[in-house]
Design an enzyme around this catalytic site. Structure first.
Site, PDB file in Angstrom:
ATOM      1  N   GLY A   9       0.825  -1.214   0.000  1.00 16.63           N
ATOM      2  CA  GLY A   9       0.000   0.000   0.000  1.00 16.63           C
ATOM      3  C   GLY A   9       0.852   1.254   0.000  1.00 16.63           C
ATOM      4  N   ALA A  12       3.144   3.056  -5.215  1.00 17.33           N
ATOM      5  CA  ALA A  12       3.013   2.159  -6.375  1.00 17.33           C
ATOM      6  C   ALA A  12       1.764   1.291  -6.238  1.00 17.33           C
ATOM      7  CB  ALA A  12       4.262   1.280  -6.502  1.00 17.33           C
ATOM      8  N   LYS A  75       6.140  21.840  -8.828  1.00 14.64           N
ATOM      9  CA  LYS A  75       7.549  21.579  -9.180  1.00 14.64           C
ATOM     10  C   LYS A  75       7.730  21.905 -10.660  1.00 14.64           C
ATOM     11  CE  LYS A  75      10.716  17.676  -9.815  1.00 14.64           C
ATOM     12  NZ  LYS A  75      11.018  16.277  -9.515  1.00 14.64           N
ATOM     13  N   VAL A 186       2.140 -10.575   4.856  1.00 12.05           N
ATOM     14  CA  VAL A 186       2.174 -11.735   3.958  1.00 12.05           C
ATOM     15  C   VAL A 186       3.402 -12.584   4.278  1.00 12.05           C
ATOM     16  CG1 VAL A 186       2.426 -12.468   1.548  1.00 12.05           C
ATOM     17  CG2 VAL A 186       0.937 -10.547   2.113  1.00 12.05           C
ATOM     18  N   GLU A 344      16.670  12.797 -10.625  1.00 11.64           N
ATOM     19  CA  GLU A 344      15.672  13.046 -11.676  1.00 11.64           C
ATOM     20  C   GLU A 344      14.307  12.405 -11.392  1.00 11.64           C
ATOM     21  OE1 GLU A 344      15.589  15.040 -14.290  1.00 11.64           O
ATOM     22  OE2 GLU A 344      17.677  15.656 -14.463  1.00 11.64           O
ATOM     23  N   ILE A 348       8.856   6.974  -9.489  1.00  7.66           N
ATOM     24  CA  ILE A 348       7.395   7.010  -9.609  1.00  7.66           C
ATOM     25  C   ILE A 348       7.000   7.236 -11.075  1.00  7.66           C
ATOM     26  CG2 ILE A 348       5.321   8.310  -8.912  1.00  7.66           C
ATOM     27  CD1 ILE A 348       6.702   8.592  -6.128  1.00  7.66           C
TER      28      ILE A 348
HETATM   29  C1  LIG Z   1      16.204   7.489  -1.018  1.00  6.71           C
HETATM   30  C2  LIG Z   1      15.027   7.474  -1.940  1.00  6.71           C
HETATM   31  C3  LIG Z   1      14.618   8.638  -2.582  1.00  6.71           C
HETATM   32  C4  LIG Z   1      13.563   8.613  -3.496  1.00  6.71           C
HETATM   33  N1  LIG Z   1      13.210   9.748  -4.178  1.00  6.71           N
HETATM   34  C5  LIG Z   1      12.270   9.673  -5.146  1.00  6.71           C
HETATM   35  C6  LIG Z   1      11.893  10.803  -5.936  1.00  6.71           C
HETATM   36  O1  LIG Z   1      12.355  11.923  -5.743  1.00  6.71           O
HETATM   37  N2  LIG Z   1      10.974  10.633  -6.906  1.00  6.71           N
HETATM   38  C7  LIG Z   1      10.412   9.435  -7.148  1.00  6.71           C
HETATM   39  O2  LIG Z   1       9.629   9.318  -8.080  1.00  6.71           O
HETATM   40  N3  LIG Z   1      10.690   8.370  -6.382  1.00  6.71           N
HETATM   41  C8  LIG Z   1      11.609   8.464  -5.412  1.00  6.71           C
HETATM   42  N4  LIG Z   1      11.892   7.359  -4.674  1.00  6.71           N
HETATM   43  C9  LIG Z   1      11.138   6.140  -4.873  1.00  6.71           C
HETATM   44  C10 LIG Z   1       9.738   6.288  -4.312  1.00  6.71           C
HETATM   45  O3  LIG Z   1       9.771   6.618  -2.948  1.00  6.71           O
HETATM   46  C11 LIG Z   1       8.993   4.992  -4.535  1.00  6.71           C
HETATM   47  O4  LIG Z   1       9.118   4.605  -5.888  1.00  6.71           O
HETATM   48  C12 LIG Z   1       7.523   5.162  -4.264  1.00  6.71           C
HETATM   49  O5  LIG Z   1       7.306   5.708  -3.013  1.00  6.71           O
HETATM   50  C13 LIG Z   1       6.804   3.848  -4.407  1.00  6.71           C
HETATM   51  O6  LIG Z   1       7.227   2.967  -3.422  1.00  6.71           O
HETATM   52  P1  LIG Z   1       6.544   1.538  -3.416  1.00  6.71           P
HETATM   53  O7  LIG Z   1       5.087   1.727  -3.319  1.00  6.71           O
HETATM   54  O8  LIG Z   1       7.091   0.752  -4.524  1.00  6.71           O
HETATM   55  O9  LIG Z   1       7.106   0.859  -2.072  1.00  6.71           O
HETATM   56  P2  LIG Z   1       6.843   1.233  -0.527  1.00  6.71           P
HETATM   57  O10 LIG Z   1       6.425   2.626  -0.335  1.00  6.71           O
HETATM   58  O11 LIG Z   1       8.053   0.763   0.210  1.00  6.71           O
HETATM   59  O12 LIG Z   1       5.592   0.323  -0.113  1.00  6.71           O
HETATM   60  C14 LIG Z   1       5.744  -1.047   0.136  1.00  6.71           C
HETATM   61  C15 LIG Z   1       4.437  -1.597   0.674  1.00  6.71           C
HETATM   62  O13 LIG Z   1       4.555  -2.999   0.773  1.00  6.71           O
HETATM   63  C16 LIG Z   1       4.032  -3.423   1.993  1.00  6.71           C
HETATM   64  N5  LIG Z   1       4.682  -4.672   2.410  1.00  6.71           N
HETATM   65  C17 LIG Z   1       6.005  -4.926   2.459  1.00  6.71           C
HETATM   66  N6  LIG Z   1       6.204  -6.172   2.929  1.00  6.71           N
HETATM   67  C18 LIG Z   1       4.978  -6.701   3.170  1.00  6.71           C
HETATM   68  C19 LIG Z   1       4.507  -7.957   3.670  1.00  6.71           C
HETATM   69  N7  LIG Z   1       5.328  -8.945   4.020  1.00  6.71           N
HETATM   70  N8  LIG Z   1       3.184  -8.134   3.803  1.00  6.71           N
HETATM   71  C20 LIG Z   1       2.306  -7.162   3.460  1.00  6.71           C
HETATM   72  N9  LIG Z   1       2.699  -5.984   2.970  1.00  6.71           N
HETATM   73  C21 LIG Z   1       4.010  -5.750   2.837  1.00  6.71           C
HETATM   74  C22 LIG Z   1       4.303  -2.288   2.964  1.00  6.71           C
HETATM   75  O14 LIG Z   1       3.409  -2.324   4.066  1.00  6.71           O
HETATM   76  C23 LIG Z   1       4.048  -1.084   2.058  1.00  6.71           C
HETATM   77  O15 LIG Z   1       2.687  -0.760   2.099  1.00  6.71           O
HETATM   78  C24 LIG Z   1      12.909   7.397  -3.727  1.00  6.71           C
HETATM   79  C25 LIG Z   1      13.276   6.235  -3.031  1.00  6.71           C
HETATM   80  C26 LIG Z   1      14.330   6.265  -2.157  1.00  6.71           C
HETATM   81  C27 LIG Z   1      14.732   4.995  -1.457  1.00  6.71           C
END
Ligand SMILES: Cc1cc2nc3c(=O)[nH]c(=O)nc-3n(C[C@H](O)[C@H](O)[C@H](O)COP(=O)(O)OP(=O)(O)OC[C@H]3O[C@@H](n4cnc5c(N)ncnc54)[C@H](O)[C@@H]3O)c2cc1C
Length: 498
Positions: A9, A12, A75, A186, A344, A348
């Site tokens: 959640g 992404a 932005k 999970v 850059e 996302i």
């Molecule tokens: C240092 C850093 C800087 C960044 N800066 C940028 C930026 O400027 N611009 C940009 O576009 N992106 C940036 N990003 C990337 C961006 O933050 C992510 O792409 C975006 O927030 C999407 O994350 P996500 O949803 O893939 O993962 P997350 O936000 O990590 O979500 C993971 C989800 O999976 C769930 N989950 C994990 N394990 C389990 C399990 N076992 N059981 C059930 N649920 C589970 C968690 O509860 C959570 O809800 C950055 C990332 C980092 C690390």
């Protein structure tokens, strides 16, 4: 297929759930699963141009409600400080803008006459971009919004935000769209022994198995499906992209209004992002652990800022992605599918582009998707990653050699897809055709203007290449471009040194 499960959640996961809701009617259930223990990432993020296009255009979210609920702010691009020599007065901009396709400055045989004329005279093309005066004047949110709206598309914009707040806000909006949620950790994906398809999810401390016909893995760095359950091959970029740690922290706003660009300050072993939201600025030092310890990184931040900070836990990552993101009835998105580094703001942006491609593929196949189409999907997605990697390689192709990190950056092996382009740009400037290799009918996140801006900023695109362009243009077009050069000089007399 009746049961779609989105594992994760974060930003992404929620955007993926919105895409599924867009594709399927009420007869199909979409459930987003979140862990009670692992939170979503939120360190101060920024979007690129497809963020507002997805948010407002594709998913029909009300912009005012989103801004109010998340504290997101406008932005207009990126600001690079110290990348060529480490000094604070070494600044160049990459502002959102597309190649001019209309009027006297329109692209002719791939050449953007206005950009080439400026570059031929050693002037950064950002001086011609409509949004620069707003950035330099630290315009208010209200001023920027009305200027963007009045510009007729000349001032493209995205948003700065905190991904943690964005996912929390999308959750509320998603629940109003009949997207279900389940909080649980999970522990296992139940897979069919023959096909390998995932048909259920098991949770810690729960008896039941959640049924699943199609799984979107958005589990972030946990990478539950592709890595843990399926052991898929990972394509590493660590030979050329060497940053692998980030220390996030917050600071108060240093300006009257939120800065309108993401600042990227070059540091001894990486760079520091500064991304405003309404209440504060999210920052982070992203660095190479081969060159700096955590304590050294912290000390360098505090010296650079001149005050102590309260760091959040250090994040670890390895640049790269899974070449096959869609396998059987599973597709990974967001960090679960790969990550290069924050430069850059591509993460996302890549995720949203992948979701659009997924939506188009499923809709056009009426849900009956042959394996050859899935293979093509994965290939096009891989080309997108290539484009992002090569664009980021360009940023590090700088002249500074003052620390071991910057010397090692200069000697790292670069992909030939990048070095081929660089060789061409010694003779002429970047052209749209150069980037077809990354597009393959799919999205292109950064067009020739972006590569030109950064290439000029780091010195990869030389003045001579732009001068050669001018020699290939009709005389009349050159005259228009000269008049444009004069107008830019007059308009920017005070800031032309940048
Ligand atoms: C240092 C850093 C800087 C960044 N800066 C940028 C930026 O400027 N611009 C940009 O576009 N992106 C940036 N990003 C990337 C961006 O933050 C992510 O792409 C975006 O927030 C999407 O994350 P996500 O949803 O893939 O993962 P997350 O936000 O990590 O979500 C993971 C989800 O999976 C769930 N989950 C994990 N394990 C389990 C399990 N076992 N059981 C059930 N649920 C589970 C968690 O509860 C959570 O809800 C950055 C990332 C980092 C690390």
């Amino acid at each position: 297929m009746k049961n779609f499960v989105v594992l994760g959640g974060g930003t992404a996961g929620w955007f993926a759930a919105f895409e599924l809701r867009r594709l399927f009617g009420a007869g199909v259930s979409v459930t987003v699963v979140e862990s009670p223990r692992v939170g979503a990432i939120g360190v101060g993020e920024g979007g690129i141009l497809n963020f507002p296009a997805a948010l407002v255009g594709r998913y029909g979210i009300d912009l005012d409600a989103f801004l109010e609920g998340t504290g997101a702010v406008f932005k207009l691009g990126f600001e690079y400080i110290g990348w060529n020599n480490g000094r604070d007065d070494d600044v160049f901009y990459h502002l959102f803008h597309s190649l001019p396709t209309e009027g006297d400055g329109r692209v002719i045989d791939g050449i953007a006459p206005y950009w080439s004329m400026l570059a031929a005279h050693g002037i950064g093309i950002h001086h011609a971009i409509y949004s620069l005066p707003f950035v330099l004047a630290n315009a208010s949110q209200r001023e920027v919004r009305s200027a963007c709206e009045a510009s007729g598309g000349l001032m493209p914009w995205s948003l700065h935000f905190d991904a943690h707040r964005v996912s929390a806000w999308l959750k509320l909006a998603g629940m109003a769209r009949q997207i279900e949620t389940h909080v649980g950790n999970v522990v296992e994906l139940v897979r069919d022994a023959e096909s390998g398809h995932v048909h259920g999810l098991r949770f810690e401390g729960e008896e039941r198995t959640m049924p699943c016909d199609f799984l979107i893995d958005a589990s972030g760095f946990a990478r539950i499906a592709l890595q843990k359950a399926m052991g898929m091959q990972f394509r590493s970029f660590t030979d050329c992209m060497i940053l692998d740690r980030a220390i996030p922290f917050y600071i108060p706003h240093p300006r009257a209004n939120p800065h309108l660009v993401t600042s990227a300050l070059a540091m001894n072993a990486g760079w520091m992002w500064q991304i405003p939201v309404r209440e504060r600025v999210g920052c982070g030092y992203v660095y190479s652990s081969a060159h700096l310890s955590e304590d050294e990184a912290l000390a360098e931040i505090e010296t650079r800022l001149g005050h102590e900070i309260e760091p959040m836990p250090t994040l670890r990552f390895h640049a790269g992605h899974f070449p096959e993101v869609w396998v059987g009835n599973v597709m990974a998105v967001g960090l679960a599918s790969g990550f290069i580094e924050p430069l850059e703001a591509t993460s996302i942006g890549q995720m949203l582009g992948q979701l659009v491609m997924f939506g188009e593929t499923v809709a056009q196949s009426q849900g009956v998707v042959p394996q050859s189409t899935i293979s093509t999907f994965n290939h096009r997605n891989l080309l997108d990653w290539d484009g992002i990697r090569d664009f980021l390689c360009l940023h590090y192709d700088v002249r500074r050699r003052d620390t071991p990190f910057w010397r090692d950056v200069a000697s790292r092996p670069l992909p030939t897809s990048y070095t081929d382009l660089k060789a061409a740009w010694q003779l002429r400037t970047p052209r749209p055709v150069d980037f077809n290799a990354y597009r393959a009918g799919h999205v292109l996140h950064f067009d020739a203007t972006s590569w030109f801006s950064v290439g000029q900023g780091v010195g990869v695109v030389p003045q001579a290449a732009a001068q050669a362009d001018l020699g290939m243009l009709p005389r009349e077009v050159v005259r228009f471009a000269e008049a444009f050069l004069d107008s830019v000089r007059i308009r920017n007399a005070a800031t032309m040194h940048m």
